[in-house]
Write a protein that holds these residues in place. Sequence first.
Motif, PDB file in Angstrom:
ATOM      1  N   ALA A 407       0.860  -1.191   0.000  1.00 44.22           N
ATOM      2  CA  ALA A 407       0.000   0.000   0.000  1.00 44.22           C
ATOM      3  C   ALA A 407       0.889   1.230   0.000  1.00 44.22           C
ATOM      4  CB  ALA A 407      -0.903  -0.009   1.239  1.00 44.22           C
ATOM      5  N   GLU A 408       0.852   1.991  -1.088  1.00 43.71           N
ATOM      6  CA  GLU A 408       1.699   3.174  -1.177  1.00 43.71           C
ATOM      7  C   GLU A 408       1.074   4.210  -2.096  1.00 43.71           C
ATOM      8  OE1 GLU A 408       5.323   1.351  -2.490  1.00 43.71           O
ATOM      9  OE2 GLU A 408       4.811   1.500  -4.607  1.00 43.71           O
ATOM     10  N   THR A 409       1.554   5.420  -1.972  1.00 53.26           N
ATOM     11  CA  THR A 409       1.163   6.502  -2.875  1.00 53.26           C
ATOM     12  C   THR A 409       2.309   6.724  -3.845  1.00 53.26           C
ATOM     13  OG1 THR A 409      -0.174   7.561  -1.157  1.00 53.26           O
ATOM     14  CG2 THR A 409       0.491   8.924  -3.023  1.00 53.26           C
ATOM     15  N   ARG A 410       1.976   6.818  -5.132  1.00 50.42           N
ATOM     16  CA  ARG A 410       2.992   6.986  -6.170  1.00 50.42           C
ATOM     17  C   ARG A 410       2.676   8.238  -6.982  1.00 50.42           C
ATOM     18  NH1 ARG A 410       6.132   2.544  -6.732  1.00 50.42           N
ATOM     19  NH2 ARG A 410       6.653   2.954  -8.919  1.00 50.42           N
ATOM     20  N   ALA A 411       3.677   8.775  -7.628  1.00 48.74           N
ATOM     21  CA  ALA A 411       3.510   9.968  -8.461  1.00 48.74           C
ATOM     22  C   ALA A 411       3.576   9.575  -9.924  1.00 48.74           C
ATOM     23  CB  ALA A 411       4.601  10.988  -8.143  1.00 48.74           C
ATOM     24  N   ALA A 412       2.719  10.203 -10.734  1.00 48.81           N
ATOM     25  CA  ALA A 412       2.730   9.955 -12.173  1.00 48.81           C
ATOM     26  C   ALA A 412       3.833  10.783 -12.826  1.00 48.81           C
ATOM     27  CB  ALA A 412       1.376  10.331 -12.773  1.00 48.81           C
ATOM     28  N   THR A 413       4.550  10.193 -13.763  1.00 48.08           N
ATOM     29  CA  THR A 413       5.538  10.929 -14.552  1.00 48.08           C
ATOM     30  C   THR A 413       4.900  11.335 -15.880  1.00 48.08           C
ATOM     31  OG1 THR A 413       6.437   9.021 -15.748  1.00 48.08           O
ATOM     32  CG2 THR A 413       7.329   9.469 -13.540  1.00 48.08           C
ATOM     33  N   MET A 414       5.502  12.300 -16.561  1.00 48.17           N
ATOM     34  CA  MET A 414       4.946  12.767 -17.830  1.00 48.17           C
ATOM     35  C   MET A 414       5.024  11.692 -18.909  1.00 48.17           C
ATOM     36  SD  MET A 414       3.650  15.559 -17.088  1.00 48.17           S
ATOM     37  CE  MET A 414       3.048  15.909 -18.748  1.00 48.17           C
ATOM     38  N   THR A 415       5.906  10.711 -18.738  1.00 53.37           N
ATOM     39  CA  THR A 415       6.018   9.627 -19.724  1.00 53.37           C
ATOM     40  C   THR A 415       4.998   8.518 -19.475  1.00 53.37           C
ATOM     41  OG1 THR A 415       7.719   8.550 -18.374  1.00 53.37           O
ATOM     42  CG2 THR A 415       8.469  10.048 -20.099  1.00 53.37           C
ATOM     43  N   GLY A 416       4.244   8.616 -18.363  1.00 54.15           N
ATOM     44  CA  GLY A 416       3.218   7.618 -18.095  1.00 54.15           C
ATOM     45  C   GLY A 416       3.630   6.532 -17.133  1.00 54.15           C
ATOM     46  N   ASP A 417       4.849   6.604 -16.587  1.00 55.90           N
ATOM     47  CA  ASP A 417       5.265   5.664 -15.545  1.00 55.90           C
ATOM     48  C   ASP A 417       4.804   6.190 -14.184  1.00 55.90           C
ATOM     49  OD1 ASP A 417       6.464   4.363 -17.601  1.00 55.90           O
ATOM     50  OD2 ASP A 417       8.523   4.736 -16.964  1.00 55.90           O
TER      51      ASP A 417
END
Length: 634
Positions: A407-417
């Motif tokens: 369970a974690e919070t992740r950030a979106a990159t502009m490349t879609g990863d």
Amino acid sequence: MTEIDHDKIGLLVGLEIHQQLATGSKLFCRCKPIESDEYPIKFSRKLRITSSELGEFDPSAIFEKSKEKTILYYRNPQSSCLVEQDDEPPHDLELSAKETVLIMAAALKSTIFNEIYVMRKLVIDGSNTSGFQRTMLVSAGGNLEVNGKKIGVQSICLEEDAAKLIQDSKDTREYSLDRLGIPLVEIALEPVAGTPQEVKNIALTLGRMLRATKRVGRGIGSIRQDVNVSIEGGGSVVEVKGVQKLDQLEKVIEYEAKRQHGLKIIAEKLKTIDARISKEHDIKDVSEIFKECKSKVIQKSFAEGSLIKAIKINGFVGMFGYEPYPGIRLGKQLGELVRFFGLGGLFHSDELPNYGIEEKEIQQVKNVLSIGPTDAFIIIAGNERKLDVVIDSIIKRIEDAKKGVPAETRAATMTGDTVFLRPRPGSSRMYPETDIPPIIVTNTEIEQARNKIPRSWEENLMALQKQYDLNQQLSAQIFDSEYLDLFETICKDKRASPNFVASTLSGTITNLERRGMDVSLLKAKDIIESFNLVAEGKIAKESLEMIFESIMSAKAKTISEAIKSNALSTIEDSELDKILDELVKSNLKMIQEQGLRSMGPLMGLAMKTLRGKVDGQKLNQLLEIRIKSKISAK
């Protein structure tokens, strides 16, 4: 990437849309939500964690506190006041924001509450000077109709937007307070099973409904999607924050589906491995081994006063580098975790020797740690105080890998990863706001909101087509873009062709952005100034792309700089005639052989010299006259 069957893995996606409201002032003060150029007021804070009413600490807050960063804030009195600085209590709620969120709730058939309680949501990454975000639950339930299917609405909240991140370095994080406190509606939809394309259509439909109210902000950063993604039997739900574009949303869901399924496959392999780590015996200081190491990363760490530690993981050989899908491996996940503590990364035994670390150093580490043929190890550098915290997090992450998706919070990159941001927050992050009394919503207000439900997207599109004589495709493009308000502003004085304005805003600028240029550098005032210069005949229509390209690539800061650097001033008719006469004369043989078919090649040659200086249609007409004249003479 390898294709994946979304139905087979049981993909579930829940959308949360965060949309700024165009109210003219902030939620709990009367400051204007404008972007500043200068910040005369600067101050710093060190944020500390606080416990909830039950005495519990939120895991995401504990994680952020462990980074020990100093937060620097920049404030302009034109766009923020002591409320944003957290040196003054909040003022009364902005009433137009309340009305707008009630209209949106009514449009989604959501049940509106007669009493709204403002809550404090713990935020300790520095994006709120107070250490919390004010939010209030306005309604629950309802649905959004997408292609004949009803998508459930979980909740609708009215809240403050966060401060704008300017820079994030190893020891400091910098924010401007322009955006802090702008009214924001959060709409959380129920999780749906479907493809990334189907989820994108849901987000598009909801975004269109919000824009149809004519009460929302436009432009980059005014709307953001958070996505809750999970797969069947994968473990936990992962929240991905900061998706700003629909194309990016589709890529993020696709990537996260593969990442989570990959972690599930890794977890299944780990079930047969007894991956033990003893803090007493399996963690060693190996700084002396790497004193003469050729790795630039390690030598830089030594220069910063860091230690080098190594961690033994029993039976883990091959597991850090194992890739169920290209780019999805446990070693990469650990690297993301370490970097968000402010460290440069880590090395693991599956990728060594490499990066300047040689076999002799690897052998010495193996000897110190008593590494067996089935064991793996990690090498990590950092200051001693922070290193112990990071190592604890690494050990926990390896243990979580056995369960699947943590369970974690992740950030979106502009490349879609997506990249690791922090652990998922818990219920202890929310507590009541003591400075604001309950907000009453009368039945009359609810009825008025229902009467103000906006017309549908299709109706808005028809009105746009009729008013500006646009075709359906161009109408849809400009309505769905960030530029509708700007389009209407430019078209007000009726000097510019609406078709030209719409295609430039929704086509030309978008294409430049797809080429990797920074659209945030191109301000609305720059775009308006450019169209005014075209209307006044001072620059050609064709020059707009070159001007925007110069600004978006940071080669020029202003329109005048861009015009000067590209030599885009229009030329006199006499000079134009001279250039075209010379062009025709030097290519007379081509005209005699090809006739009117020579128009294309000659137009291309003319544009090399005259692009951005002469209107393309005018150039085409003048060149055609000359070519026909030579054909007739022959």
